[in-house]
Design an enzyme around this catalytic site. Structure first.
Site, short mmCIF file in Angstrom:
data_model
loop_
_atom_site.label_atom_id
_atom_site.label_comp_id
_atom_site.label_asym_id
_atom_site.label_seq_id
_atom_site.Cartn_x
_atom_site.Cartn_y
_atom_site.Cartn_z
N ARG A 102 -4.82 -22.88 49.82
CA ARG A 102 -4.37 -23.36 51.14
C ARG A 102 -2.89 -23.80 51.12
O ARG A 102 -2.22 -23.70 50.10
CB ARG A 102 -5.25 -24.55 51.55
CG ARG A 102 -6.75 -24.27 51.54
CD ARG A 102 -7.15 -23.54 52.77
NE ARG A 102 -8.59 -23.34 52.88
CZ ARG A 102 -9.42 -24.12 53.58
NH1 ARG A 102 -8.99 -25.21 54.18
NH2 ARG A 102 -10.69 -23.81 53.69
N CYS A 115 -9.59 -38.79 60.15
CA CYS A 115 -9.63 -37.33 60.37
C CYS A 115 -9.84 -37.06 61.86
O CYS A 115 -10.02 -37.98 62.65
CB CYS A 115 -10.77 -36.73 59.56
SG CYS A 115 -12.38 -37.19 60.23
N LYS A 145 -6.97 -25.91 46.62
CA LYS A 145 -5.84 -26.69 47.13
C LYS A 145 -4.86 -27.05 46.02
O LYS A 145 -5.27 -27.43 44.94
CB LYS A 145 -6.37 -27.97 47.78
CG LYS A 145 -7.25 -27.68 48.99
CD LYS A 145 -7.79 -28.93 49.65
CE LYS A 145 -8.50 -28.55 50.94
NZ LYS A 145 -9.08 -29.74 51.61
FE1 SRM Z 1 -11.00 -30.74 56.26
C1 SRM Z 1 -13.60 -28.78 57.13
C2 SRM Z 1 -10.04 -30.93 59.45
C3 SRM Z 1 -8.04 -31.97 55.23
C4 SRM Z 1 -12.37 -31.41 53.19
N1 SRM Z 1 -11.69 -29.95 57.99
C5 SRM Z 1 -12.77 -29.12 58.13
C6 SRM Z 1 -12.87 -28.56 59.56
C7 SRM Z 1 -12.10 -27.27 59.60
C8 SRM Z 1 -14.30 -28.42 60.11
C9 SRM Z 1 -14.96 -27.07 59.95
O1 SRM Z 1 -15.10 -26.58 58.80
O2 SRM Z 1 -15.38 -26.52 60.95
C10 SRM Z 1 -12.12 -29.69 60.29
C11 SRM Z 1 -11.47 -29.31 61.61
C12 SRM Z 1 -11.40 -30.48 62.55
C13 SRM Z 1 -10.53 -30.24 63.72
O3 SRM Z 1 -11.08 -30.17 64.85
O4 SRM Z 1 -9.31 -30.13 63.57
C14 SRM Z 1 -11.21 -30.22 59.19
N2 SRM Z 1 -9.32 -31.21 57.18
C15 SRM Z 1 -9.14 -31.32 58.51
C16 SRM Z 1 -7.81 -31.97 58.85
C17 SRM Z 1 -7.18 -31.44 60.12
C18 SRM Z 1 -8.03 -33.49 58.91
C19 SRM Z 1 -6.92 -34.29 59.51
O5 SRM Z 1 -7.26 -35.22 60.25
O6 SRM Z 1 -5.74 -34.07 59.25
C20 SRM Z 1 -7.05 -31.66 57.55
C21 SRM Z 1 -6.38 -30.31 57.62
C22 SRM Z 1 -5.70 -30.00 56.36
C23 SRM Z 1 -4.82 -28.77 56.42
O7 SRM Z 1 -3.82 -28.82 57.12
O8 SRM Z 1 -5.13 -27.81 55.72
C24 SRM Z 1 -8.19 -31.60 56.55
N3 SRM Z 1 -10.30 -31.46 54.50
C25 SRM Z 1 -9.09 -32.06 54.32
C26 SRM Z 1 -9.07 -32.81 53.10
C27 SRM Z 1 -7.93 -33.67 52.59
C28 SRM Z 1 -6.96 -32.90 51.76
O9 SRM Z 1 -7.10 -31.71 51.52
O10 SRM Z 1 -6.01 -33.54 51.28
C29 SRM Z 1 -10.34 -32.67 52.53
C30 SRM Z 1 -10.85 -33.39 51.26
C31 SRM Z 1 -10.31 -32.84 50.02
C32 SRM Z 1 -11.20 -31.77 49.47
O11 SRM Z 1 -11.04 -30.62 49.85
O12 SRM Z 1 -12.09 -32.11 48.68
C33 SRM Z 1 -11.09 -31.81 53.41
N4 SRM Z 1 -12.69 -30.14 55.31
C34 SRM Z 1 -13.10 -30.55 54.06
C35 SRM Z 1 -14.38 -29.97 53.78
C36 SRM Z 1 -15.21 -30.15 52.48
C37 SRM Z 1 -14.85 -29.16 51.44
C38 SRM Z 1 -15.77 -29.22 50.24
O13 SRM Z 1 -15.26 -29.29 49.12
O14 SRM Z 1 -16.98 -29.17 50.42
C39 SRM Z 1 -14.75 -29.21 54.91
C40 SRM Z 1 -16.05 -28.40 55.12
C41 SRM Z 1 -16.07 -27.13 54.34
O15 SRM Z 1 -15.08 -26.66 53.80
O16 SRM Z 1 -17.17 -26.58 54.27
C42 SRM Z 1 -13.67 -29.36 55.85
FE1 SF4 Z 2 -13.40 -33.31 58.28
FE2 SF4 Z 2 -13.71 -35.37 59.84
FE3 SF4 Z 2 -14.61 -33.00 60.62
FE4 SF4 Z 2 -15.84 -34.26 58.68
S1 SF4 Z 2 -15.65 -34.98 60.79
S2 SF4 Z 2 -15.19 -32.09 58.66
S3 SF4 Z 2 -14.20 -35.34 57.68
S4 SF4 Z 2 -12.48 -33.55 60.33
#
Ligand code: SRM
Ligand code: SF4
Length: 569
Positions: free
Chosen positions: A146, A428, A210
């Protein structure tokens, strides 16, 4: 009886059958019967930087009217190190205003931007606009490497500039090579890539991946949330190499103890010229050894635990033809953003702004979005997004400082009354756009922090802070699993409460209470913050205090002790 063969996860089938991520997205774009994407394309569009969503606030009402949910797409840009020019900002700004349902730009925890609410007929023009602006959304989602993070303020020293250059090189090196993006969205205009994926393979990675480049002593990218980290090591102010850390990640699933947050493991030091070889070798090792049967255990952190840290590291050394040297000494002292003005090496100034929840929108008394556009019209430097959802106006000439200062104050982008506590808090997105949200996060945080501020004030701690993060579900996108106080959504109005992370992001917190309400959480915060105020050692942070006095036992080795019930107070 013959032993049952484990079945590959369905995502493996669909990636393999996608013809290098094309699927039938192009045909689906012409299907006007639905606002969404059919079958495999629902997943495949993620590799092109988009997620299909609907407004969860409107679901019941639309179902009552027998209407399809209001399906729309969220798009995530690729911005290695978070750098964007004023011209690019203006393009993004007008697209958000004219063509999205919410009209906002959302700064994310991974140093990039998201549009929420793009309808299917607008998708192609959106990608074409990004291309015109010199941007794209390739590999910002899906089972790929990513957006690559880099410590913000990249022109504060020579090393910051060099580190950012490496973040861009790593991003480019690990990008998918397929022409699918260019063909579908840009009418095949871009032709440099071929349909070979020597690094990622035709079925791409087992799971999302990542990467960060971080410059100690500031851990502003939260290395332990990432699969692969390059910790910058300098000699006489020049970048000479990196310590490499592998296998961090924070997500878990409620009730499934085979999932857990995990800190990244130290692999050792490498010289600068070996960076891309090592990045590639870590990615291909995870590609070949990662679990393709169970997506919940597919990330690098689980591969490391399964094959062993030494075996994984050895495999990386063989593939890269590089031996890790001993890790060079480094320390992290903080990880928040440095708000306010900072002077760069080239006599330019950089202003870090606090953007609550990273949401850039015109609020009634705070027209943030209009303000940013006004600044973009006159700004000669660039903008830099931070991994804490904030924004830097970078490269301001001394003579332009006063003009910028007037504008940021006029539009509410700079406000001296924002407390340290608010700046140290993050949520988030969660409702209404995130399909996985179990509880509110972004919409809950501002009022919740006001209550926490009152608690801090009542205990004489108005000028102190606790790293506090709220996530709407256990995926933990706000990195609650590296906070001193972490709230993780369990259901509407209910959260699991985690305590005991540290200030620098090097300790995972442990669950203190399960499935509790806001009132209960505030009661616990009031009690423990009161004790902290009375009993703390000089400058002792809250997360260290709750561990020292035994309110919570530290997580030492999360693969083995994260669910240790004895740890609960
Ligand atoms: Fe995330 C999924 C938002 C950083 C772990 N994340 C999602 C989704 C796309 C939901 C989905 O799969 O349908 C969310 C969209 C919400 C929306 O409406 O925007 C979402 N993640 C975000 C953001 C926008 C949160 C924020 O408030 O800023 C961040 C966008 C990052 C980017 O620009 O790429 C975001 N997500 C993170 C982080 C933090 C980081 O990377 O520093 C994590 C935890 C670190 C990690 O990966 O362990 C994170 N997001 C997840 C996961 C769990 C992944 C896993 O290991 O199981 C999911 C669900 C999945 O992938 O199945 C997920
Ligand atoms: Fe990420 Fe928050 Fe959506 Fe859970 S609820 S997948 S922590 S943005």
């Amino acid at each position: 009886m013959s032993e049952q063969q484990p079945k590959l996860s369905d995502n493996e089938r669909l990636k393999g059958a996608s013809n290098f991520l094309r699927g039938t997205i192009a045909q689906d774009l012409k299907d006007g019967l639905t606002g969404g994407f059919n079958g495999d394309n629902f997943q495949l569009i993620r590799f092109h930087g988009m997620y299909q969503q609907d407004d969860r606030d409107l679901r019941a009402e639309r179902a009552g009217q027998k209407l399809e949910p209001l399906i729309n797409m969220m798009l995530r840009c690729r911005l290695p190190g978070g750098v964007i020019t004023p011209q690019q900002w203006l393009g993004i700004d007008s697209f958000a205003a004219e063509h999205t349902l919410y009209g906002s730009i959302r700064c994310t925890t991974r140093q990039t931007l998201q549009f929420h609410g793009v309808l299917k007929p607008k998708l192609k023009s959106m990608h074409q606009l990004l291309h015109k602006l010199g941007l794209d959304s390739i590999a910002t989602a899906g089972d790929v490497n990513r957006n690559v993070l880099c410590t913000s303020n990249p022109v504060e020293s020579v090393m910051h500039y060099q580190a950012w250059e490496w973040a861009k090189k790593i991003s480019e090196h690990l990008l998918p090579k397929t022409r699918a993006y260019a063909e579908i969205w840009l009418d095949g205009k871009k032709t440099e890539t071929t349909d070979q994926e020597p690094i990622l393979s035709a079925t791409y990675l087992p799971r999302k991946f990542k990467t960060t480049v971080v410059i100690p002593p500031l851990n502003d990218v939260d290395v332990h949330a990432n699969d692969l980290n390059f910790v910058a090591i300098s000699d006489k102010g020049q970048l000479v190499g990196f310590n490499v850390l592998v296998g961090g990640g924070l997500a878990m699933t409620h009730g499934d103890t085979s999932t857990y947050p995990r800190k990244a493991s130290e692999f050792g030091y490498i010289a600068l010229e070996d960076t891309l070889k090592i990045a590639e070798a870590v990615v291909t090792t995870q590609r070949d050894c990662g679990n393709r049967f169970n997506r919940k255990n597919a990330k690098t952190k689980y591969t490391l635990e399964r094959v062993g840290i030494d075996a994984f590291r050895h495999e990386v050394e063989i593939r890269a033809g590089v031996k890790f040297a001993l890790t060079r000494p480094y320390t992290f002292i903080d990880r928040g953003d440095r708000f306010g003005w900072v002077k760069g090496i080239d006599d330019q100034w950089h202003l870090t702004l606090f953007i609550e929840n990273g949401r850039i929108l015109d609020y009634p008394n705070q027209p943030l979005k209009t303000g940013m556009a006004e600044i973009a019209l006159i700004h000669k430097g660039d903008f830099r997004l931070t991994a804490n959802q904030n924004l830097i106006i970078a490269g301001v000439n001394k003579k332009d400082k006063a003009t910028i200062e007037v504008l940021v104050r006029r539009y509410g982008l700079l406000n001296d009354d924002v407390t340290l506590q608010r700046k140290a808090s993050m949520a988030c997105v969660a409702f209404p756009t995130c399909p996985l949200a179990m509880a509110e996060a972004e919409r809950f945080l501002p009022q919740f922090i006001t209550k926490v501020e009152n608690i801090m004030y009542s205990h004489g701690l108005a000028n102190d802070k606790i790293i506090l993060r709220v996530a709407g579900c256990p995926n933990g996108c706000s990195r609650a699993m590296l906070a001193e106080i972490g709230l993780v959504g369990k259901g509407i109005g209910r959260y699991n409460l985690y305590l005991g992370g540290d200030r620098t992001g090097t300790r995972i917190p442990r669950m203190y209470r399960e499935n509790i309400t806001e009132n209960k959480i505030l009661g616990i915060i009031d009690d423990t913050v009161g004790r902290w105020a009375r009993e703390r050692q000089p400058k002792e942070p809250y997360g260290d205090y709750v561990i020292r006095v035994g309110i919570i036992r530290p997580v030492v080795d999360s693969a083995r002790d994260f669910y240790d019930e004895l740890g609960r107070g």
